[in-house]
Scaffold this active site. Structure first.
Site, mmCIF file in Angstrom:
data_model
loop_
_atom_site.group_PDB
_atom_site.id
_atom_site.type_symbol
_atom_site.label_atom_id
_atom_site.label_comp_id
_atom_site.label_asym_id
_atom_site.label_seq_id
_atom_site.Cartn_x
_atom_site.Cartn_y
_atom_site.Cartn_z
ATOM 1 C CB SER A 63 -67.989 -37.741 119.126
ATOM 2 O OG SER A 63 -67.322 -36.864 118.261
ATOM 3 C CE LYS A 119 -68.443 -33.371 119.920
ATOM 4 N NZ LYS A 119 -68.221 -34.730 120.244
#
Length: 157
Positions: A45, A88
């Site tokens: 990610s 993230k």
């Protein structure tokens, strides 16, 4: 010298060693829990910024004081699986407007909007919405492994 004196001396020295081990253990625990620690990242990610098997250095003070800002890369407890941690980037902070197709959403107070750098392969706030700041564990400062990629992480706006 009697056997009792020898036993007492060995017991005393063992107690001193045990006390030192406990003290240093407490110091190490506090440093890792409230100061900084190393995290092994996995998953696609955050590619190309952070790849699988990269080790990053994180600090916990910024997230504990709710001082994260747009562009920071953070480690957070997953809002969908509390046993898992995610890495993230903070894309929006409280009060910011997020456009999701035809809809507009505001990030509520006490929350942040997290997205992975690899938008095509990231489950993030686009799936589960704003993330409570209480789930943030640490802010990534730099990449330390592999050595060829070691360096400070730049905050993208």
């Amino acid at each position: 010298m009697s056997i009792f004196a020898t036993f007492r001396r060995v017991l005393y020295k063992g107690g001193v060693v045990a006390l030192c081990v406990v003290q240093y253990g407490c110091i190490a625990h506090c440093a890792l829990e409230y100061g900084a620690d190393f995290v092994l990242c996995s998953g696609p990610s955050m590619e190309p910024t952070i790849t699988t098997s990269d080790i990053v250095l994180t600090e916990h003070i910024t997230t504990a004081l709710n001082r994260t800002k747009r562009g920071d890369v953070v480690i957070a407890r997953s809002p969908v699986d509390p046993r898992q941690h995610i890495c993230k980037r903070v894309v929006a902070v409280p009060g910011d407007k997020i456009s999701k197709g035809f809809f507009t959403e505001y990030v509520p107070r006490g929350h942040v909007w997290l997205e992975g750098d690899n938008h095509n392969n990231s489950t993030d706030s686009r799936s589960y919405g704003p993330v409570p700041e209480a789930l943030l564990r640490g802010r990534v400062i730099c990449k330390v492994w592999p050595l060829r990629d070691a360096g400070w992480l730049s905050a993208r706006q």
